[in-house]
Motif scaffolding. Structure first.
Motif, PDB file in Angstrom:
ATOM      1  N   TRP A 199      -4.928 102.838 -21.575  1.00  0.00           N
ATOM      2  CA  TRP A 199      -5.107 102.543 -22.987  1.00  0.00           C
ATOM      3  C   TRP A 199      -3.807 102.888 -23.724  1.00  0.00           C
ATOM      4  O   TRP A 199      -3.387 104.050 -23.763  1.00  0.00           O
ATOM      5  CB  TRP A 199      -6.260 103.364 -23.540  1.00  0.00           C
ATOM      6  N   VAL A 248      -6.057 110.424 -21.482  1.00  0.00           N
ATOM      7  CA  VAL A 248      -6.562 109.539 -20.430  1.00  0.00           C
ATOM      8  C   VAL A 248      -6.962 110.362 -19.199  1.00  0.00           C
ATOM      9  O   VAL A 248      -7.996 110.090 -18.569  1.00  0.00           O
ATOM     10  CB  VAL A 248      -5.511 108.477 -20.059  1.00  0.00           C
ATOM     11  N   ASN A 265      -2.816 103.305 -26.794  1.00  0.00           N
ATOM     12  CA  ASN A 265      -2.773 104.200 -27.954  1.00  0.00           C
ATOM     13  C   ASN A 265      -3.271 105.604 -27.662  1.00  0.00           C
ATOM     14  O   ASN A 265      -3.271 106.460 -28.547  1.00  0.00           O
ATOM     15  CB  ASN A 265      -3.580 103.596 -29.110  1.00  0.00           C
TER      16      ASN A 265
END
Length: 302
Positions: free
Chosen positions: A87, A95, A89
């Motif tokens: 991801w 993460v 952003n």
């Protein structure tokens, strides 16, 4: 048994991607799964992960069907793909935490240790990471989890040599803990260093499998010799391959079953130096693909 496939087949239209693939990964061992791109490694792994359904045959992890029991199986496995998409952003640390929560177990101490060992900055946004740093996110999350089976598909893609060594140390650590590892890799030296057993796949078929000791009889021994007299027609001698002259002497390969005969032949010319190198996984791998490469050189690509 950690992983077992029996006569596993996968068709994509009329193309047979897997043809009766049989793999067994024992609990507590590292199994090397090698072959070139398109050989069927990733297809096999996707079936094991429950991402693809096999056309025929069976596949199980810890005795459970990989398709019907995928949810239960995923609680016990950690997976690292060869190209990690994250991801953009979120930060790397966010993460890693997300991946660990998916597996249901958080070991923050181990997480911090791995972040230091992989020399990773978890505070940056994922969109700023190089391929190597994206791999680190997945590797840290995998090894920080308390998995029983690690499925690693080209896991060191993008890592520098120092980080590859850190990865290898992590694999050996989980092995010592009694965990199982299925390692798909094209880095043959890495597979040879880490794996208890090896399976070679070509065009969707397992063509060789076993421990390195069991497979060495299929490989060639590397020899380097110096003799007082020239050796006539060495390249025509049965079992001898790839004869080359260099500053150190004559370098060549010998089929293991012909080694005694070749040494007896060259000894009559006054051997002043003889060095031998153990057969390697690369020797075995390249021997299996020599015929394919030569066929392609005739102009027909596949």
């Amino acid at each position: 048994m950690a992983v077992k496939t029996k006569d596993l087949c996968k068709m994509f239209g009329s193309f047979k991607a897997l043809d009766n693939v049989n793999i067994e990964v024992q609990e507590g061992e590292v199994y090397g799964f090698i072959g070139p791109n398109g050989a069927g490694k990733s297809t096999t792994i996707r079936i094991l992960l429950g991402m693809l359904n096999a056309t025929s045959g069976q596949a199980s992890i810890f005795g459970k069907d990989v398709w019907e029991d995928a949810v239960d199986i995923h609680k016990r496995i950690a997976y690292v793909p060869g190209d990690v998409n994250l991801w953009p952003n979120l930060t790397g640390g966010e993460v890693i935490d997300l991946f660990m929560k998916f597996r249901g177990k958080m070991n923050k101490k181990k997480r911090e240790q791995l972040i230091r060992r992989f020399d990773f900055d978890p505070s940056k946004k994922c969109r700023t990471y190089s391929k190597g740093n994206r791999q680190k996110v997945s590797l840290i999350a995998a090894f920080a989890s308390d998995a029983d089976l690690y499925i690693l598909d080209e896991p060191t893609s993008g890592l520098d040599p120092l980080m590859e060594r850190t990865f290898q140390e992590c694999v050996m650590e989980v092995r010592r803990e009694g965990k199982s590892v299925l390692l798909s890799s094209h880095i043959l030296s890495e597979v040879e260093r880490l794996c208890d057993r090896v399976g070679i796949i070509r065009k969707g078929q397992i063509i060789e499998s076993g421990t390195m000791d069991e497979l060495r009889h299929l490989t060639r021994t590397n020899l380097l010799v110096e003799t007082k007299k020239p050796i006539p027609a060495l390249h025509e001698t049965a079992g001898v391959h790839h004869v080359e002259m260099n500053e150190q002497g004559i370098a060549f390969q010998v089929d293991s079953e012909k080694l005694g005969e070749v040494i007896q032949y060259i000894s009559q010319f006054g051997v002043s130096k003889l060095e031998s190198g153990s057969p390697t996984l690369e020797d075995l791998f390249m021997r299996h693909y020599e015929g394919t490469t030569q066929a392609k050189s005739g102009g027909e690509s596949q």
